[in-house]
Design a protein around this motif. Sequence first.
Motif, PDB file in Angstrom:
ATOM      1  N   LEU A   5       0.793  -0.833   0.128  1.00  0.00           N
ATOM      2  CA  LEU A   5       0.375   0.155   0.242  1.00  0.00           C
ATOM      3  C   LEU A   5       1.045   1.361   0.199  1.00  0.00           C
ATOM      4  CD1 LEU A   5      -2.301  -1.213   2.816  1.00  0.00           C
ATOM      5  CD2 LEU A   5      -2.583  -1.009  -0.042  1.00  0.00           C
ATOM      6  N   GLN A   6       0.279   2.630  -0.434  1.00  0.00           N
ATOM      7  CA  GLN A   6       1.227   3.466  -1.068  1.00  0.00           C
ATOM      8  C   GLN A   6       0.471   4.206   0.603  1.00  0.00           C
ATOM      9  OE1 GLN A   6       3.174   4.826  -3.409  1.00  0.00           O
ATOM     10  NE2 GLN A   6       3.105   6.655  -1.421  1.00  0.00           N
ATOM     11  N   PRO A   7       1.439   4.847   1.072  1.00  0.00           N
ATOM     12  CA  PRO A   7       0.648   5.328   2.392  1.00  0.00           C
ATOM     13  C   PRO A   7      -0.082   7.021   1.910  1.00  0.00           C
ATOM     14  CG  PRO A   7       3.162   4.839   3.060  1.00  0.00           C
ATOM     15  CD  PRO A   7       2.583   4.691   1.172  1.00  0.00           C
ATOM     16  N   VAL A   8      -0.917   7.342   2.916  1.00  0.00           N
ATOM     17  CA  VAL A   8      -1.734   8.614   2.794  1.00  0.00           C
ATOM     18  C   VAL A   8      -0.793   9.580   3.844  1.00  0.00           C
ATOM     19  CG1 VAL A   8      -3.135  10.028   2.850  1.00  0.00           C
ATOM     20  CG2 VAL A   8      -3.346   7.788   1.557  1.00  0.00           C
ATOM     21  N   PHE A   9      -0.427  10.679   3.770  1.00  0.00           N
ATOM     22  CA  PHE A   9      -0.398  11.806   4.982  1.00  0.00           C
ATOM     23  C   PHE A   9      -1.227  12.358   5.158  1.00  0.00           C
ATOM     24  CE2 PHE A   9       3.433   9.886   2.966  1.00  0.00           C
ATOM     25  CZ  PHE A   9       4.279   9.201   3.707  1.00  0.00           C
ATOM     26  N   GLN A  10      -1.543  12.821   6.110  1.00  0.00           N
ATOM     27  CA  GLN A  10      -2.092  13.939   7.044  1.00  0.00           C
ATOM     28  C   GLN A  10      -1.626  15.155   7.476  1.00  0.00           C
ATOM     29  OE1 GLN A  10      -5.347  13.361   6.009  1.00  0.00           O
ATOM     30  NE2 GLN A  10      -5.867  11.584   5.571  1.00  0.00           N
ATOM     31  N   GLU A  33       0.289  12.495  10.305  1.00  0.00           N
ATOM     32  CA  GLU A  33      -0.503  10.836  10.592  1.00  0.00           C
ATOM     33  C   GLU A  33       0.180  10.751   9.323  1.00  0.00           C
ATOM     34  OE1 GLU A  33      -4.603  10.503  11.024  1.00  0.00           O
ATOM     35  OE2 GLU A  33      -4.333  11.879  12.770  1.00  0.00           O
ATOM     36  N   CYS A  34       0.324   8.977   8.989  1.00  0.00           N
ATOM     37  CA  CYS A  34       1.080   8.129   7.788  1.00  0.00           C
ATOM     38  C   CYS A  34      -0.502   7.516   8.423  1.00  0.00           C
ATOM     39  CB  CYS A  34       2.334   7.669   7.768  1.00  0.00           C
ATOM     40  SG  CYS A  34       1.879   6.183   7.507  1.00  0.00           S
ATOM     41  N   TRP A  35      -1.564   7.549   7.513  1.00  0.00           N
ATOM     42  CA  TRP A  35      -2.541   6.301   6.985  1.00  0.00           C
ATOM     43  C   TRP A  35      -1.399   5.549   6.221  1.00  0.00           C
ATOM     44  CZ3 TRP A  35      -8.080   8.295   6.745  1.00  0.00           C
ATOM     45  CH2 TRP A  35      -8.314   9.323   7.893  1.00  0.00           C
ATOM     46  N   GLY A  36      -1.597   4.613   7.425  1.00  0.00           N
ATOM     47  CA  GLY A  36      -1.028   3.298   6.074  1.00  0.00           C
ATOM     48  C   GLY A  36      -1.116   1.529   5.400  1.00  0.00           C
ATOM     49  N   ILE A  37      -2.654   1.499   6.100  1.00  0.00           N
ATOM     50  CA  ILE A  37      -3.305   0.334   5.698  1.00  0.00           C
ATOM     51  C   ILE A  37      -4.649   0.979   6.788  1.00  0.00           C
ATOM     52  CG2 ILE A  37      -4.259  -1.520   5.999  1.00  0.00           C
ATOM     53  CD1 ILE A  37      -1.491  -2.782   7.738  1.00  0.00           C
ATOM     54  N   SER A  38      -5.408   1.956   5.156  1.00  0.00           N
ATOM     55  CA  SER A  38      -6.769   2.792   4.908  1.00  0.00           C
ATOM     56  C   SER A  38      -7.791   2.216   3.927  1.00  0.00           C
ATOM     57  CB  SER A  38      -6.398   4.281   5.264  1.00  0.00           C
ATOM     58  OG  SER A  38      -8.079   4.650   5.571  1.00  0.00           O
ATOM     59  N   ALA A  39      -8.917   2.199   3.999  1.00  0.00           N
ATOM     60  CA  ALA A  39      -9.877   1.791   3.227  1.00  0.00           C
ATOM     61  C   ALA A  39     -11.092   3.576   3.152  1.00  0.00           C
ATOM     62  CB  ALA A  39     -10.563   1.018   3.297  1.00  0.00           C
ATOM     63  N   LEU A  78     -10.651  -1.794   9.454  1.00  0.00           N
ATOM     64  CA  LEU A  78      -9.523  -1.202  10.689  1.00  0.00           C
ATOM     65  C   LEU A  78      -8.884   0.088   9.458  1.00  0.00           C
ATOM     66  CD1 LEU A  78      -8.171  -4.938  11.523  1.00  0.00           C
ATOM     67  CD2 LEU A  78      -9.632  -2.877  12.787  1.00  0.00           C
ATOM     68  N   LEU A  79      -8.155   0.398  10.680  1.00  0.00           N
ATOM     69  CA  LEU A  79      -7.441   1.728   9.813  1.00  0.00           C
ATOM     70  C   LEU A  79      -6.221   1.349  10.814  1.00  0.00           C
ATOM     71  CD1 LEU A  79      -8.424   5.676   9.371  1.00  0.00           C
ATOM     72  CD2 LEU A  79      -6.040   4.714   9.671  1.00  0.00           C
ATOM     73  N   THR A  80      -4.631   1.141   9.959  1.00  0.00           N
ATOM     74  CA  THR A  80      -3.793   0.731  11.195  1.00  0.00           C
ATOM     75  C   THR A  80      -2.885   2.860  10.574  1.00  0.00           C
ATOM     76  OG1 THR A  80      -2.738  -0.792  10.617  1.00  0.00           O
ATOM     77  CG2 THR A  80      -1.482   0.745  10.946  1.00  0.00           C
ATOM     78  N   LYS A  81      -2.493   3.301  11.263  1.00  0.00           N
ATOM     79  CA  LYS A  81      -1.722   4.627  11.238  1.00  0.00           C
ATOM     80  C   LYS A  81      -0.387   5.106  11.667  1.00  0.00           C
ATOM     81  CE  LYS A  81      -6.250   7.628  11.794  1.00  0.00           C
ATOM     82  NZ  LYS A  81      -7.285   8.448  12.800  1.00  0.00           N
ATOM     83  N   ILE A  82       0.474   5.413  11.570  1.00  0.00           N
ATOM     84  CA  ILE A  82       1.814   5.908  12.402  1.00  0.00           C
ATOM     85  C   ILE A  82       1.225   7.517  12.758  1.00  0.00           C
ATOM     86  CG2 ILE A  82       3.777   6.274  12.563  1.00  0.00           C
ATOM     87  CD1 ILE A  82       4.883   4.203  10.670  1.00  0.00           C
ATOM     88  N   LEU A  83       1.291   7.917  13.753  1.00  0.00           N
ATOM     89  CA  LEU A  83       1.248   9.704  14.789  1.00  0.00           C
ATOM     90  C   LEU A  83       2.475   9.891  14.819  1.00  0.00           C
ATOM     91  CD1 LEU A  83      -1.453   7.736  14.511  1.00  0.00           C
ATOM     92  CD2 LEU A  83      -2.615   9.886  15.802  1.00  0.00           C
ATOM     93  N   ASP A  84       3.081  10.981  14.348  1.00  0.00           N
ATOM     94  CA  ASP A  84       4.217  12.444  14.959  1.00  0.00           C
ATOM     95  C   ASP A  84       3.587  12.687  15.501  1.00  0.00           C
ATOM     96  OD1 ASP A  84       6.053  13.932  15.437  1.00  0.00           O
ATOM     97  OD2 ASP A  84       6.609  14.539  13.713  1.00  0.00           O
ATOM     98  N   ALA A  85       3.525  12.934  17.164  1.00  0.00           N
ATOM     99  CA  ALA A  85       3.315  14.129  18.287  1.00  0.00           C
ATOM    100  C   ALA A  85       4.442  14.911  18.349  1.00  0.00           C
ATOM    101  CB  ALA A  85       2.263  13.686  19.252  1.00  0.00           C
TER     102      ALA A  85
END
Length: 311
Positions: A5-10, A33-39, A78-85
Amino acid sequence: MPLFLQPVFQERIWGGRALEAFHYDIPNDHTGECWGISAHPNGPNTIINGVHQGETLETVWNTDRALFGNPKEEKFPLLTKILDANDKLSVQVHPDNAYAQAHEGEFGKTECWYILDAKEDAEIIYGVNATDQQTLNEMIDHEQFDALFKTVKVQAGDFFYVPAGTVHAIGEGILILETQQSSDTTYRIYDYNRKDANGNQRVLHLEESKAVIDLTSGSPNTTPVHKEIQGQQFTQFVSNSFFTVERWVIDGQLTYEKPQAYCLVSVVEGSGSVTTGKGTYEIKKGSHFILTTEDQDVTFEGNMTLITSYV
């Protein structure tokens, strides 16, 4: 063949540049946010390999259900994210399924956090000190937030389960992988009087928050189950009707027995390969993919840490 999957950045007011450590070409200095696995329609991933290359995960879920074992869920759950706070997030709460479906037309949002990194003395907000609805309402109305919110110190490797209805906030200097229901509904209770790029304070949702806060929400920690399997270190952090989340620390080779028809995989450290009956694929920190019903005889090899999840 796994679906890569191509990540989506927020962009987020509290974001920074820490996601670059995952080999991402992030768009700006406030990438939160990187939405790594998202529909989810607010950020669906695009498949980057195989016969479905160029299609979104949402489209593949809707048109090729056999890849996922013909699940009963109408929407990808489900939705998998990586978050940079890089800065602290707003103090917020998410509704459960019943409230969200009635008022927002989507899933509720139960989530969990695996702490990837945290600065010294970093902390989160988890829960409230109010024990009845009247006290809660009065403390919110009078902005008695220092007394209302509970704080917890965190460090890398910690795991926190955050069911819907739990008041929470990620503090400054924390990097997390979040596994959640596929929902984008957030009710803000307090945002430190911050202003956005246009000089406006972000919208708060106080009445909605009062309606969905669960005053019985307890400890933020689950009881992880640790095992050594095939010489590799396995931890199951949580398993319930929403999701199961596990960590594999691999140094060598692991024959992976898929626990469900499809499994979500994120590489959070190191590199290596995943081999299925369809071939061998190089993976590294920042890779996100789904093992589908086509992926039999799965083998991981390398030196890496994986976070896996499934329903």
